[in-house]
Design a protein around this motif. Structure first.
Motif, PDB file in Angstrom:
ATOM      1  N   VAL A 262     -36.387  29.872  38.050  1.00  0.00           N
ATOM      2  CA  VAL A 262     -36.009  30.375  36.570  1.00  0.00           C
ATOM      3  C   VAL A 262     -34.574  30.138  36.126  1.00  0.00           C
ATOM      4  N   GLU A 263     -33.902  30.543  37.018  1.00  0.00           N
ATOM      5  CA  GLU A 263     -32.373  30.502  36.549  1.00  0.00           C
ATOM      6  C   GLU A 263     -31.837  28.861  36.528  1.00  0.00           C
ATOM      7  N   ALA A 264     -32.621  28.000  37.307  1.00  0.00           N
ATOM      8  CA  ALA A 264     -32.334  26.616  37.020  1.00  0.00           C
ATOM      9  C   ALA A 264     -32.587  26.396  35.493  1.00  0.00           C
ATOM     10  N   PHE A 265     -33.599  26.882  34.937  1.00  0.00           N
ATOM     11  CA  PHE A 265     -33.872  26.548  33.683  1.00  0.00           C
ATOM     12  C   PHE A 265     -32.834  27.326  32.614  1.00  0.00           C
ATOM     13  N   ARG A 266     -32.795  28.466  32.828  1.00  0.00           N
ATOM     14  CA  ARG A 266     -31.641  29.050  32.097  1.00  0.00           C
ATOM     15  C   ARG A 266     -30.433  28.452  32.034  1.00  0.00           C
ATOM     16  N   ALA A 267     -30.009  27.854  32.874  1.00  0.00           N
ATOM     17  CA  ALA A 267     -28.562  27.226  33.230  1.00  0.00           C
ATOM     18  C   ALA A 267     -28.818  25.855  32.420  1.00  0.00           C
ATOM     19  N   GLY A 268     -29.819  25.386  31.858  1.00  0.00           N
ATOM     20  CA  GLY A 268     -29.800  23.928  31.233  1.00  0.00           C
ATOM     21  C   GLY A 268     -30.077  22.984  32.141  1.00  0.00           C
ATOM     22  N   LYS A 269     -30.361  23.286  33.453  1.00  0.00           N
ATOM     23  CA  LYS A 269     -30.468  22.078  34.569  1.00  0.00           C
ATOM     24  C   LYS A 269     -32.039  21.673  34.874  1.00  0.00           C
ATOM     25  N   ALA A 270     -32.898  22.261  34.153  1.00  0.00           N
ATOM     26  CA  ALA A 270     -34.381  21.706  34.324  1.00  0.00           C
ATOM     27  C   ALA A 270     -34.969  21.695  33.028  1.00  0.00           C
ATOM     28  N   ALA A 271     -36.061  20.813  32.805  1.00  0.00           N
ATOM     29  CA  ALA A 271     -36.710  20.590  31.664  1.00  0.00           C
ATOM     30  C   ALA A 271     -37.967  21.577  31.751  1.00  0.00           C
ATOM     31  N   MET A 272     -38.386  21.946  32.814  1.00  0.00           N
ATOM     32  CA  MET A 272     -39.727  22.807  32.785  1.00  0.00           C
ATOM     33  C   MET A 272     -39.529  23.838  33.722  1.00  0.00           C
ATOM     34  N   VAL A 273     -40.142  24.899  33.787  1.00  0.00           N
ATOM     35  CA  VAL A 273     -40.199  25.785  34.856  1.00  0.00           C
ATOM     36  C   VAL A 273     -41.556  26.567  34.332  1.00  0.00           C
ATOM     37  N   ILE A 274     -42.167  27.309  35.422  1.00  0.00           N
ATOM     38  CA  ILE A 274     -43.201  28.239  35.551  1.00  0.00           C
ATOM     39  C   ILE A 274     -42.589  29.551  35.453  1.00  0.00           C
ATOM     40  N   GLY A 275     -42.554  30.296  34.432  1.00  0.00           N
ATOM     41  CA  GLY A 275     -41.702  31.460  34.280  1.00  0.00           C
ATOM     42  C   GLY A 275     -42.938  32.509  33.699  1.00  0.00           C
ATOM     43  N   GLY A 276     -42.322  33.803  33.688  1.00  0.00           N
ATOM     44  CA  GLY A 276     -43.324  35.121  33.310  1.00  0.00           C
ATOM     45  C   GLY A 276     -43.058  35.217  31.707  1.00  0.00           C
ATOM     46  N   ASP A 277     -43.621  36.183  31.188  1.00  0.00           N
ATOM     47  CA  ASP A 277     -43.411  36.794  30.010  1.00  0.00           C
ATOM     48  C   ASP A 277     -42.144  37.626  30.059  1.00  0.00           C
ATOM     49  N   PHE A 278     -41.887  38.282  31.253  1.00  0.00           N
ATOM     50  CA  PHE A 278     -41.003  39.163  31.659  1.00  0.00           C
ATOM     51  C   PHE A 278     -39.592  38.361  31.484  1.00  0.00           C
ATOM     52  N   ASN A 279     -39.713  36.912  31.517  1.00  0.00           N
ATOM     53  CA  ASN A 279     -38.364  36.304  31.778  1.00  0.00           C
ATOM     54  C   ASN A 279     -37.946  35.916  30.547  1.00  0.00           C
ATOM     55  N   ARG A 280     -38.388  36.450  29.475  1.00  0.00           N
ATOM     56  CA  ARG A 280     -37.981  35.932  27.997  1.00  0.00           C
ATOM     57  C   ARG A 280     -36.646  36.318  27.462  1.00  0.00           C
ATOM     58  N   LYS A 281     -36.428  37.642  27.802  1.00  0.00           N
ATOM     59  CA  LYS A 281     -34.927  38.156  27.563  1.00  0.00           C
ATOM     60  C   LYS A 281     -33.937  37.463  28.250  1.00  0.00           C
ATOM     61  N   SER A 282     -34.277  37.173  29.436  1.00  0.00           N
ATOM     62  CA  SER A 282     -32.860  36.446  30.271  1.00  0.00           C
ATOM     63  C   SER A 282     -32.931  35.222  29.692  1.00  0.00           C
ATOM     64  N   VAL A 283     -34.151  34.359  29.335  1.00  0.00           N
ATOM     65  CA  VAL A 283     -34.078  32.967  28.897  1.00  0.00           C
ATOM     66  C   VAL A 283     -33.271  32.975  27.367  1.00  0.00           C
ATOM     67  N   ASP A 284     -33.545  34.055  26.634  1.00  0.00           N
ATOM     68  CA  ASP A 284     -32.900  34.129  25.307  1.00  0.00           C
ATOM     69  C   ASP A 284     -31.400  34.257  25.348  1.00  0.00           C
ATOM     70  N   ALA A 285     -30.881  34.987  26.484  1.00  0.00           N
ATOM     71  CA  ALA A 285     -29.458  34.981  26.840  1.00  0.00           C
ATOM     72  C   ALA A 285     -29.018  33.942  27.650  1.00  0.00           C
ATOM     73  N   SER A 286     -29.704  32.726  27.390  1.00  0.00           N
ATOM     74  CA  SER A 286     -28.977  31.833  28.490  1.00  0.00           C
ATOM     75  C   SER A 286     -28.655  30.545  27.736  1.00  0.00           C
ATOM     76  N   ALA A 287     -28.325  29.205  28.254  1.00  0.00           N
ATOM     77  CA  ALA A 287     -28.174  28.008  27.887  1.00  0.00           C
ATOM     78  C   ALA A 287     -29.195  27.409  27.161  1.00  0.00           C
ATOM     79  N   ALA A 288     -30.463  27.965  27.388  1.00  0.00           N
ATOM     80  CA  ALA A 288     -31.896  27.422  27.005  1.00  0.00           C
ATOM     81  C   ALA A 288     -32.163  27.967  25.699  1.00  0.00           C
TER      82      ALA A 288
END
Length: 427
Positions: A262-288
């Motif tokens: 998930v961190e690779a997706f957050r960092a803008g380094k991946a086009a897709m990832v299998i992530g959880g509903d619980f990853n939402r806040k961290s993704v919303d605070a990321s490059a994605a």
């Protein structure tokens, strides 16, 4: 449990699993209606919102129960095993109510730690609205040992800007994922087509389950590995196809678990990832942030959804409590619909009641793919303490890494994994 052990399937109906024998010295010592109620909850990286909701529940409970105080302690997830082991051995130092992961359930029941609260749950009006498969995660041999407090499932995150730029759509089947990821990486060599991981068991499991495979199944009185079945091997092959230089290079991805994926997706380094509903806040605070959407991970046919692992945490009553009635009343307040709504608003924890989930989906489009995934059917862990041994040995991650990084063929790697699993099941 979000952070916890990886899983195998017993079946959706856990009552059909191999028996778990309860033991341990903790026994009920009385039922006082006043005094201090002790509660253990898990600490969080950002605990303040959770603590605020819990404080509201405590204040409400104390107001309604004269002569009762509630003492809440937040315990570290990493040291939970030692804390609970000590509590099971000495009821005097144990809490009355505790939060614990559903993947820890079988071991805790075998240790005699938690009370069967099936009667109290059946008489509780809210309980009729539990999602049945989620309530099953609180059962051993048909007996209920906790209330599902929240559930966590995974779906497919994807970069909307990248997909729009390349004129592609989210995959409609599992078979479409690898070609799509390959196409994206070819067009954008600095980006992973999909962020997979050689230690990401929860990301791999839907591929196995969607193809009719299992990690294990009950045979007689014991579990037996099924990771080397033809169906499971097909799923393993589909997943490990993603761990390739033209999608997610093993040198970058083979050592990754779910968090790193998930961190690779957050960092803008991946086009897709299998992530959880619980990853939402961290993704919303990321490059994605603002540049992604989520769809259910597809199954083998268009319109189908691959089975996901139903993680989450439970609230249970300790077997040795001297305040069983108060403990169950507090459990039902904190774990009821009102406070599950509050916990969703505060922490993003997905509720475990069908009607509350429908409310959430109607008001929050982000949650809809995860709720659809739950509705399509989830899988869970085998109800046996033996699984903890297999998890500690990293049998499944080792298998995936052998295929992805060492070039071992799927048949040999799954065969070796099955052998290790069966040795543990038969020990």
């Amino acid at each position: 449990m979000r952070f916890a052990v990886m899983a195998a399937v017993c079946s959706v109906a856990l009552a059909g699993c191999a028996p778990v024998t309860s033991s341990g010295p903790a026994t009920q010592t009385g039922d006082e209606k006043t005094g201090q109620l002790r509660v253990w909850l898990f600490d969080e990286v950002n605990r303040a919102p959770k603590e605020e909701v819990v404080e509201q529940a405590v204040a409400e409970f104390q107001s309604a129960h004269s002569g009762v105080t509630v003492d809440v302690q937040y315990i570290q997830v990493a040291t939970r095993a030692e804390r609970f082991k000590a509590a099971f051995s000495d009821p005097k130092s144990a809490p009355d109510v505790a939060e614990f992961g559903n993947t820890d359930l079988a071991g805790y029941v075998a240790s005699g730690g938690f009370a069967d609260i099936g009667e109290e749950v059946s008489e509780w009006s809210d309980s009729k609205d539990f999602v049945p498969a989620v309530l099953d995660t609180a059962k051993v041999e048909g007996k209920v040992y906790g209330l599902p407090w929240y559930v966590g499932v995974r779906a497919l995150y994807y970069r909307t800007d990248v997909f729009t730029e390349l004129g592609v759509q989210p995959p409609a089947t599992l078979d479409e994922i690898a070609p799509l990821a390959r196409k994206i990486r070819a067009a954008k060599p600095d980006m992973l087509g999909i962020s997979a991981g050689g230690k990401y068991t929860f990301g791999m499991l839907p591929f196995v389950w969607a193809n009719g495979g299992d990690l294990a199944a009950v045979e007689g009185a014991k579990y037996a590995s099924k990771i080397d079945s033809a169906e499971s091997r097909k799923g393993v092959a589909k997943y490990t196809e993603l761990l390739a230089d033209d999608i997610c290079p093993p040198s970058q991805c083979a050592a990754n678990g779910g968090d790193a994926s998930v961190e690779a997706f957050r960092a803008g380094k991946a086009a897709m990832v299998i992530g959880g509903d619980f990853n939402r806040k961290s993704v919303d605070a990321s490059a994605a942030a603002g540049k992604y959407a989520v769809v259910p991970l597809p199954g083998n046919t268009a319109g189908s959804i691959a089975p996901a692992f139903a993680g989450g945490n439970l609230l249970g009553v300790m077997k040795g409590t001297g305040r069983r009635t108060l403990a169950n009343q507090f459990l039902q307040l904190l774990g009821g619909k009102q406070y599950q709504r509050k916990m969703f608003q505060a922490m993003g924890n997905l509720p475990t009641f069908a009607d509350v989930q429908s409310e959430v989906a109607a008001n929050d489009a982000f949650e809809q793919p995860f709720i659809k995934t739950l509705e399509a059917g989830t899988k869970f862990v085998p109800v046996t303490p033996t699984w903890a041994k297999i998890d500690a040995q990293a049998v499944i991650p080792t298998m995936l890494q052998q295929i992805a990084a060492e070039g071992k063929d799927v048949e040999a790697a799954t065969g070796a994994a099955a052998e290790s699993m069966n040795a543990a099941f038969n020990s």
